[in-house]
Design a protein around this motif. Structure first.
Motif, PDB file in Angstrom:
ATOM      1  N   GLY A  70      -3.863   3.200  13.597  1.00  0.00           N
ATOM      2  CA  GLY A  70      -3.112   2.495  14.509  1.00  0.00           C
ATOM      3  C   GLY A  70      -3.889   0.913  13.899  1.00  0.00           C
ATOM      4  O   GLY A  70      -3.032  -0.096  14.368  1.00  0.00           O
ATOM      5  N   ASP A  71      -4.180   0.870  12.846  1.00  0.00           N
ATOM      6  CA  ASP A  71      -4.405  -0.559  12.478  1.00  0.00           C
ATOM      7  C   ASP A  71      -2.751  -0.922  11.497  1.00  0.00           C
ATOM      8  O   ASP A  71      -3.532  -2.355  11.219  1.00  0.00           O
ATOM      9  N   LEU A  72      -1.507  -0.504  11.879  1.00  0.00           N
ATOM     10  CA  LEU A  72      -0.311  -1.064  11.647  1.00  0.00           C
ATOM     11  C   LEU A  72      -0.529  -1.874  10.569  1.00  0.00           C
ATOM     12  O   LEU A  72       0.013  -3.006  10.510  1.00  0.00           O
ATOM     13  N   GLY A  73      -0.790  -1.142   9.197  1.00  0.00           N
ATOM     14  CA  GLY A  73      -0.882  -1.812   7.981  1.00  0.00           C
ATOM     15  C   GLY A  73      -2.114  -2.499   7.540  1.00  0.00           C
ATOM     16  O   GLY A  73      -2.118  -2.980   6.725  1.00  0.00           O
ATOM     17  N   ALA A  74      -2.740  -2.854   8.495  1.00  0.00           N
ATOM     18  CA  ALA A  74      -3.665  -4.041   8.215  1.00  0.00           C
ATOM     19  C   ALA A  74      -5.286  -3.189   7.681  1.00  0.00           C
ATOM     20  O   ALA A  74      -5.702  -2.591   8.274  1.00  0.00           O
ATOM     21  N   ASP A  75      -6.210  -2.830   6.762  1.00  0.00           N
ATOM     22  CA  ASP A  75      -7.188  -1.903   6.391  1.00  0.00           C
ATOM     23  C   ASP A  75      -8.395  -3.376   6.263  1.00  0.00           C
ATOM     24  O   ASP A  75      -9.691  -2.916   6.521  1.00  0.00           O
ATOM     25  N   MET A  80      -5.168  -7.270   4.600  1.00  0.00           N
ATOM     26  CA  MET A  80      -5.123  -7.057   3.093  1.00  0.00           C
ATOM     27  C   MET A  80      -4.740  -5.406   3.313  1.00  0.00           C
ATOM     28  O   MET A  80      -5.127  -4.781   4.373  1.00  0.00           O
ATOM     29  N   GLN A  81      -3.883  -4.528   2.660  1.00  0.00           N
ATOM     30  CA  GLN A  81      -3.969  -3.324   2.174  1.00  0.00           C
ATOM     31  C   GLN A  81      -4.296  -2.932   1.642  1.00  0.00           C
ATOM     32  O   GLN A  81      -3.929  -2.950   0.563  1.00  0.00           O
ATOM     33  N   CYS A  82      -5.207  -1.225   1.576  1.00  0.00           N
ATOM     34  CA  CYS A  82      -6.259  -0.958   0.932  1.00  0.00           C
ATOM     35  C   CYS A  82      -5.067   0.949   0.013  1.00  0.00           C
ATOM     36  O   CYS A  82      -4.927   1.210   0.909  1.00  0.00           O
ATOM     37  N   LYS A  83      -5.136   0.926  -0.905  1.00  0.00           N
ATOM     38  CA  LYS A  83      -4.846   2.229  -1.381  1.00  0.00           C
ATOM     39  C   LYS A  83      -5.090   2.285  -2.663  1.00  0.00           C
ATOM     40  O   LYS A  83      -5.189   2.240  -3.743  1.00  0.00           O
ATOM     41  N   ARG A  87       6.281  -0.862   4.908  1.00  0.00           N
ATOM     42  CA  ARG A  87       5.952  -0.747   6.887  1.00  0.00           C
ATOM     43  C   ARG A  87       5.106  -2.166   6.257  1.00  0.00           C
ATOM     44  O   ARG A  87       4.712  -2.416   7.015  1.00  0.00           O
ATOM     45  N   PHE A  88       4.592  -2.301   5.006  1.00  0.00           N
ATOM     46  CA  PHE A  88       3.271  -3.272   5.785  1.00  0.00           C
ATOM     47  C   PHE A  88       4.404  -4.559   5.513  1.00  0.00           C
ATOM     48  O   PHE A  88       3.554  -4.957   6.011  1.00  0.00           O
ATOM     49  N   GLY A  89       4.679  -5.099   4.871  1.00  0.00           N
ATOM     50  CA  GLY A  89       5.727  -6.324   5.055  1.00  0.00           C
ATOM     51  C   GLY A  89       5.934  -5.764   6.691  1.00  0.00           C
ATOM     52  O   GLY A  89       6.631  -7.205   7.087  1.00  0.00           O
ATOM     53  N   GLY A  90       6.028  -5.747   7.543  1.00  0.00           N
ATOM     54  CA  GLY A  90       7.077  -5.291   8.822  1.00  0.00           C
ATOM     55  C   GLY A  90       6.356  -5.608   9.708  1.00  0.00           C
ATOM     56  O   GLY A  90       6.098  -6.181  10.778  1.00  0.00           O
ATOM     57  N   TYR A  92      10.427  -5.616  -3.608  1.00  0.00           N
ATOM     58  CA  TYR A  92      10.431  -6.313  -2.598  1.00  0.00           C
ATOM     59  C   TYR A  92       9.346  -6.806  -2.347  1.00  0.00           C
ATOM     60  O   TYR A  92       9.714  -8.247  -1.241  1.00  0.00           O
ATOM     61  N   ALA A  93       7.690  -6.827  -2.641  1.00  0.00           N
ATOM     62  CA  ALA A  93       6.601  -7.718  -2.655  1.00  0.00           C
ATOM     63  C   ALA A  93       6.841  -9.039  -2.598  1.00  0.00           C
ATOM     64  O   ALA A  93       6.692 -10.298  -1.813  1.00  0.00           O
ATOM     65  N   ALA A  94       7.791  -9.783  -4.288  1.00  0.00           N
ATOM     66  CA  ALA A  94       8.004 -10.905  -4.317  1.00  0.00           C
ATOM     67  C   ALA A  94       9.100 -11.687  -3.445  1.00  0.00           C
ATOM     68  O   ALA A  94       9.465 -12.913  -2.943  1.00  0.00           O
TER      69      ALA A  94
END
Length: 227
Positions: free
Chosen positions: A132-137, A150-153, A168-171, A197-199
């Protein structure tokens, strides 16, 4: 009664040897002669093949730089570590940082990134990764007041962050988490479509090289890099 010899009587070594001195001077002369011949050969090669000489000089310079860098790393002391990763101390990028990050669990990696944020002056640092973090770590407030998300991979080197993950993170990073600066931090790299996409969306991509430089203090933080 046995009369002690010179060594037993005084405890000194054997008398001066002219032969050893001659051999020593001969060795020194041979080394000097060899160095002179080497310099002469290199000079002649440079005149005949300047391109080859330039390449040789560049290789020697790089070798010397590597030796100096290793010496500085051996001399560095007092490095404070978090989960095996230096987060303060010598400002020299250390390649062994990446194996340390890669050996962490995803939760440990998120905590390590949060520690880097604290080290560089962020406040309100929180590790929010999980269900349930919705992409935010990791979320924090940068020293200048901006909201950092930030999202951590924590991926192996061959596992790149792709376009779908960045989408998904951008959304959520801007619309849901209200990020002023959003970054995906990974121990791996990004695919070309993902980086493109990130740029387009204004999302920062922090790969293995950028992460190692940030941790060692030789590169910018994610929120400073976006500037």
């Amino acid at each position: 009664m046995t009369i002690p010899g010179p060594r037993e009587r005084s405890g000194r070594q054997s008398p001066f040897s002219l032969r050893q001195l001659t051999l020593c001077f001969g060795l020194i002369a041979a080394l000097i002669c060899g160095a002179g011949l080497t310099v002469r050969a290199v000079t002649a090669a440079a005149a005949d093949h300047p391109g080859r000489a330039l390449a040789m000089g560049a290789a020697l310079f790089m070798a010397a730089a590597v030796l100096r860098r290793r010496h500085r790393l051996r001399q560095a002391a007092g490095v404070r570590e978090y989960a095996g990763v230096p987060v303060s101390g010598p400002t020299v990028a250390e390649p062994s940082l990446m194996p340390a990050y890669e050996s962490m669990s995803p939760d440990e990696f998120e905590a390590a990134v949060a520690e880097l944020c604290k080290r560089d002056g962020c406040s309100d640092v929180q590790v929010t990764g999980g269900a349930g973090d919705l992409g935010a770590d990791v979320v924090a407030t940068a020293p200048d007041g901006r909201r950092v998300v930030m999202q951590c991979k924590r991926y192996s080197p061959g596992h790149k962050v792709g376009s779908q993950e960045l989408q998904r993170f951008g959304g959520t990073c801007f619309a849901v988490h209200g990020a002023h600066t959003a970054t995906v931090v990974t121990t791996s790299e990004f695919t070309q479509p993902g980086a493109e996409y990130a740029a387009q969306c204004g999302i920062g991509c922090f790969g293995a090289d950028e992460l190692a430089a940030w941790a060692a203090g030789t590169g910018p933080s994610p929120w400073d890099a976006e500037r």
